[in-house]
Design an enzyme around this catalytic site. Sequence first.
Site, mmCIF file in Angstrom:
data_model
loop_
_atom_site.group_PDB
_atom_site.id
_atom_site.type_symbol
_atom_site.label_atom_id
_atom_site.label_comp_id
_atom_site.label_asym_id
_atom_site.label_seq_id
_atom_site.Cartn_x
_atom_site.Cartn_y
_atom_site.Cartn_z
ATOM 1 N N ARG A 31 27.983 3.481 33.987
ATOM 2 C CA ARG A 31 29.274 3.804 34.273
ATOM 3 C C ARG A 31 29.442 3.468 35.959
ATOM 4 O O ARG A 31 28.259 3.399 36.529
ATOM 5 C CB ARG A 31 29.514 5.442 34.251
ATOM 6 C CG ARG A 31 29.193 5.869 32.940
ATOM 7 C CD ARG A 31 29.545 7.171 32.685
ATOM 8 N NE ARG A 31 29.515 7.860 31.471
ATOM 9 C CZ ARG A 31 28.227 8.244 30.828
ATOM 10 N NH1 ARG A 31 27.276 8.130 31.481
ATOM 11 N NH2 ARG A 31 28.181 8.685 29.541
ATOM 12 N N LYS A 56 26.346 11.750 33.367
ATOM 13 C CA LYS A 56 26.924 12.795 33.167
ATOM 14 C C LYS A 56 26.070 14.127 33.207
ATOM 15 O O LYS A 56 25.118 14.167 32.335
ATOM 16 C CB LYS A 56 28.036 12.809 32.189
ATOM 17 C CG LYS A 56 29.044 11.752 32.408
ATOM 18 C CD LYS A 56 30.031 11.911 31.135
ATOM 19 C CE LYS A 56 31.361 10.991 31.495
ATOM 20 N NZ LYS A 56 32.179 10.864 30.315
ATOM 21 N N HIS A 128 34.487 -0.736 33.716
ATOM 22 C CA HIS A 128 34.123 -0.159 32.456
ATOM 23 C C HIS A 128 34.143 -1.258 31.385
ATOM 24 O O HIS A 128 33.252 -0.938 30.549
ATOM 25 C CB HIS A 128 35.169 1.359 31.802
ATOM 26 C CG HIS A 128 34.549 2.075 30.992
ATOM 27 N ND1 HIS A 128 33.614 3.181 31.624
ATOM 28 C CD2 HIS A 128 34.548 2.200 29.780
ATOM 29 C CE1 HIS A 128 33.163 3.964 30.324
ATOM 30 N NE2 HIS A 128 33.787 3.273 29.451
ATOM 31 N N ARG A 131 30.557 -2.333 30.752
ATOM 32 C CA ARG A 131 29.881 -1.094 29.820
ATOM 33 C C ARG A 131 30.296 -1.460 28.430
ATOM 34 O O ARG A 131 29.191 -1.224 27.487
ATOM 35 C CB ARG A 131 29.961 0.320 30.204
ATOM 36 C CG ARG A 131 29.470 1.647 29.458
ATOM 37 C CD ARG A 131 29.731 2.736 30.159
ATOM 38 N NE ARG A 131 29.599 3.895 29.319
ATOM 39 C CZ ARG A 131 28.489 4.373 29.348
ATOM 40 N NH1 ARG A 131 27.329 3.849 30.108
ATOM 41 N NH2 ARG A 131 28.001 5.537 28.565
ATOM 42 N N HIS A 154 25.025 8.161 25.992
ATOM 43 C CA HIS A 154 25.989 8.908 25.340
ATOM 44 C C HIS A 154 25.489 10.339 24.889
ATOM 45 O O HIS A 154 24.230 10.163 24.576
ATOM 46 C CB HIS A 154 26.621 8.207 24.014
ATOM 47 C CG HIS A 154 27.202 6.874 24.491
ATOM 48 N ND1 HIS A 154 27.312 6.039 23.543
ATOM 49 C CD2 HIS A 154 28.229 6.668 25.500
ATOM 50 C CE1 HIS A 154 28.146 4.889 24.218
ATOM 51 N NE2 HIS A 154 28.610 5.604 25.078
ATOM 52 N N TYR A 163 31.137 1.577 18.755
ATOM 53 C CA TYR A 163 30.926 0.053 19.059
ATOM 54 C C TYR A 163 30.171 -0.685 17.870
ATOM 55 O O TYR A 163 30.582 -1.842 17.612
ATOM 56 C CB TYR A 163 29.739 0.042 19.963
ATOM 57 C CG TYR A 163 30.154 0.487 21.421
ATOM 58 C CD1 TYR A 163 31.191 -0.270 21.965
ATOM 59 C CD2 TYR A 163 29.804 1.572 21.941
ATOM 60 C CE1 TYR A 163 31.650 0.315 23.335
ATOM 61 C CE2 TYR A 163 30.167 2.322 23.220
ATOM 62 C CZ TYR A 163 31.292 1.562 23.673
ATOM 63 O OH TYR A 163 31.629 2.097 24.860
#
Length: 203
Positions: A31, A56, A128, A131, A154, A163
């Site tokens: 990110r 995150k 992004h 990514r 993730h 994806y």
Amino acid sequence: MTAILAQPDRSTLEGLRDHALLSFLYNSGARIQEALDLCPEAIRFDTPGCVRLLGKGRKERICPLWPETALLLKKLLERQPRAPNARMFVNRYGEPLSASGVRFKLVTYVKAAAETVPSLRAKHVTPHSFRHATAVHLVSAGVDITVIRSWLGHVSLDTTNHYAKANLETKRRALEQVGVPATATHLPSWKREASLLAWLDSL
């Protein structure tokens, strides 16, 4: 990706920094804020190269680095030495780059790249997007979806599955461009051979 990565002028410190940052984004699938928080102490330059990212929820993950990417980061540090715990990507005043600043520069590079790749004019490219490109290319290369989940950090496998679905959609569209095989108007020669059919039935 190739056209955009070719735009920064690597003979200048700013161009070297931008090329290293964009290459890092594509290599790691990080990110934008994860990339901007990168410090030299988080990078392993020896083979096999890798980087420690803080994502995150302060979750840490390790991503492999191509030798070319590790070399770019090493060259940037040689041109602009940083303390082990200082941010890698800084502006001309030594202050950490902002996400908005990167987006602004990226618009310039995409516009220049569109001169050679016109399809870029119709695309909204952001940090992004790198990514997303990493994820789709990993899926296309046959990398297991759980590995990609770990690679991108993730929380849910459902996010990564998007994806895979995108890749299947690409394959479906490609299949539609291939003509349906014509229906044979007569039996193939082997089906007209009674002795061969009798032998097959006996197996």
